[in-house]
Design an enzyme around this catalytic site. Sequence first.
Site, mmCIF file in Angstrom:
data_model
loop_
_atom_site.group_PDB
_atom_site.id
_atom_site.type_symbol
_atom_site.label_atom_id
_atom_site.label_comp_id
_atom_site.label_asym_id
_atom_site.label_seq_id
_atom_site.Cartn_x
_atom_site.Cartn_y
_atom_site.Cartn_z
ATOM 1 N N ASP A 44 0.545 -0.929 0.106
ATOM 2 C CA ASP A 44 -0.159 -0.124 0.151
ATOM 3 C C ASP A 44 0.294 1.251 -0.105
ATOM 4 O OD1 ASP A 44 -2.369 1.110 0.062
ATOM 5 O OD2 ASP A 44 -2.746 1.747 2.101
ATOM 6 N N HIS A 46 -3.661 13.916 0.675
ATOM 7 C CA HIS A 46 -3.973 12.597 2.195
ATOM 8 C C HIS A 46 -2.459 12.913 2.681
ATOM 9 C CE1 HIS A 46 -5.063 9.725 4.238
ATOM 10 N NE2 HIS A 46 -3.949 8.903 3.968
ATOM 11 N N GLU A 78 -10.408 3.848 4.158
ATOM 12 C CA GLU A 78 -10.242 4.493 3.078
ATOM 13 C C GLU A 78 -9.750 4.411 2.186
ATOM 14 O OE1 GLU A 78 -5.024 3.990 4.272
ATOM 15 O OE2 GLU A 78 -5.631 5.535 5.223
ATOM 16 N N GLU A 115 -9.222 3.560 -2.110
ATOM 17 C CA GLU A 115 -7.892 3.217 -2.850
ATOM 18 C C GLU A 115 -8.107 3.144 -4.025
ATOM 19 O OE1 GLU A 115 -4.444 2.080 -0.743
ATOM 20 O OE2 GLU A 115 -5.066 2.793 1.442
ATOM 21 N N ASP A 150 -9.026 0.075 2.512
ATOM 22 C CA ASP A 150 -7.796 -0.213 3.202
ATOM 23 C C ASP A 150 -8.438 0.395 4.455
ATOM 24 O OD1 ASP A 150 -5.286 -0.474 4.502
ATOM 25 O OD2 ASP A 150 -4.803 0.969 4.072
ATOM 26 N N ARG A 175 -7.655 3.838 14.064
ATOM 27 C CA ARG A 175 -6.330 5.224 13.800
ATOM 28 C C ARG A 175 -5.733 5.364 15.074
ATOM 29 N NH1 ARG A 175 -5.524 6.025 8.219
ATOM 30 N NH2 ARG A 175 -7.462 6.107 7.576
ATOM 31 N N GLN A 209 -3.027 2.585 15.152
ATOM 32 C CA GLN A 209 -2.145 2.787 14.120
ATOM 33 C C GLN A 209 -1.101 4.151 14.713
ATOM 34 O OE1 GLN A 209 -3.528 4.769 10.386
ATOM 35 N NE2 GLN A 209 -1.995 4.915 9.442
ATOM 36 N N LYS A 262 -4.447 -1.599 10.248
ATOM 37 C CA LYS A 262 -4.249 -2.209 8.797
ATOM 38 C C LYS A 262 -4.500 -3.554 8.195
ATOM 39 C CE LYS A 262 -3.624 2.372 7.681
ATOM 40 N NZ LYS A 262 -4.412 2.921 6.501
ATOM 41 N N THR A 301 -8.782 -5.494 3.942
ATOM 42 C CA THR A 301 -8.747 -4.606 3.715
ATOM 43 C C THR A 301 -9.476 -4.946 2.489
ATOM 44 O OG1 THR A 301 -6.446 -4.152 3.646
ATOM 45 C CG2 THR A 301 -7.364 -3.771 1.401
ATOM 46 N N GLU A 316 -9.326 12.460 8.021
ATOM 47 C CA GLU A 316 -9.212 13.403 7.611
ATOM 48 C C GLU A 316 -10.529 14.518 7.020
ATOM 49 O OE1 GLU A 316 -7.212 14.225 3.191
ATOM 50 O OE2 GLU A 316 -7.497 11.567 3.799
HETATM 51 MN MN MN Z 1 -3.911 3.018 2.636
#
Ligand code: MN
Length: 447
Positions: free
Chosen positions: A142, A149, A217, A219, A251, A255, A258, A271, A275, A392
Amino acid sequence: MKPILDETHDSKVQSWVESANVADSDFSIQNLPFGMFRRRNAGSEAKVGVAIGDHILDLAGMRSAGMLADESVRLAANACASNSLNSLMALGTGPRRALRRRLHSILRQDAPASDRQSASRHFVAQADVDLMLPAVVGDYTDFYASIFHATNVGKLFRPDNPLLPNYKYIPIGYHGRASSLVSTGTPVRRPSGQTRDGDSDPNKAPKLGPTTALDYEMELGFFVGAGNLLGETIPIGEAEEHIFGICLVNDWSARDIQAWEYQPLGPFLGKSFSTSLSPWVVTMEALAPFRTAAFVRAEGDPAPLPYLLSQSDRKLGGLDLWLEVSLLSVRMREAGIDPVVLGRSNFRDMYWTMAQMLTHHASNGCNLRAGDLLASGTVSGAEKTARGCLLELTSRGKDPVTLPTGEQRKFLKDGDEVILRGFCEREGFRRIGLGSCHGTVLPACTT
Ligand code: MN
């Protein structure tokens, strides 16, 4: 790298599969994405198919019936008599392009009656199948290719120093987990892990428990086609020859887990719990009309190092593709409210191109293999409406979003369904789409 336009992109061509001709169909005859499906009855096997309208053409069936026997398509057709797309991916671009042309000629409105009649025996409705992961993914990487971002996230964690000095030189990435890639529709269990309140005493011990900061996420993923040998590199000018096609990737990210674990070696358990992938792989051939210039770097930004720089990649290495993420809460579902769009962004705004990511990945001699998955990282743009994750969008929970029911979200709640979509549109060409990638959050295990 030069996208080739041929008769398969002609917007005037319609299919005798009527549902493919609807203006907003993702799977027009100009698209022809590959995927793996299984009929919903006991004992049926995974098969290679091509999506057309709301149907799937069974390629193994077509091959058995002798419809893909021409010299030019035999190699690709043989690869399709398999329970994954890996063999077809490994063949590279030539055989895949030949198969695309043959399928296009069979499915077009003015196809010979004999082709049409024989092919019509090898259709299955998408509603009658389970769609599976397209490939056996050996390795998943990834990236972090959106500067919007990276800057937004960087500001939340390092307000004085959002973008690290390597960002404009290296397509930043981490090695993801292939075993927990799941196909669209697979529920996602809220993970538990170590977390520690960031503002508390730095000597305070962390605790183990369900994440309270579960995020998506949005993606774009791309599959490696023909690989490279260990010790060999992939020059930027040849990179696109090694890409099979693209899909949607969610993904899922915890948080709080992480934030506590990511230094110094990067994302790990925050993560790797799940996925999600969309089931249809849209080939690089189908994307040819939608190629565009790579992102224009701001004045004063360094040029990429020469191994990541080619004029053709600057000119056409970008992709004009819209991505959209929406959310459906339990209460919205019960009230019959449609999913609400939380973010919409365009892949042409990515700082790094797919070719640059792939070339960088192999630049140390690391061998990429057919079916490996590379994902772009969260696709965000400059606007607030173009943010591809809740971290975000809500500024790490400080500014919650309000749903049509009046509910608020800092991060995802149990029962929330996240839906990704992607599509390309351009004047003079038929719209093509990636379909959707969706998943619903299950409560954490209570043990
Ligand atoms: Mn990602």
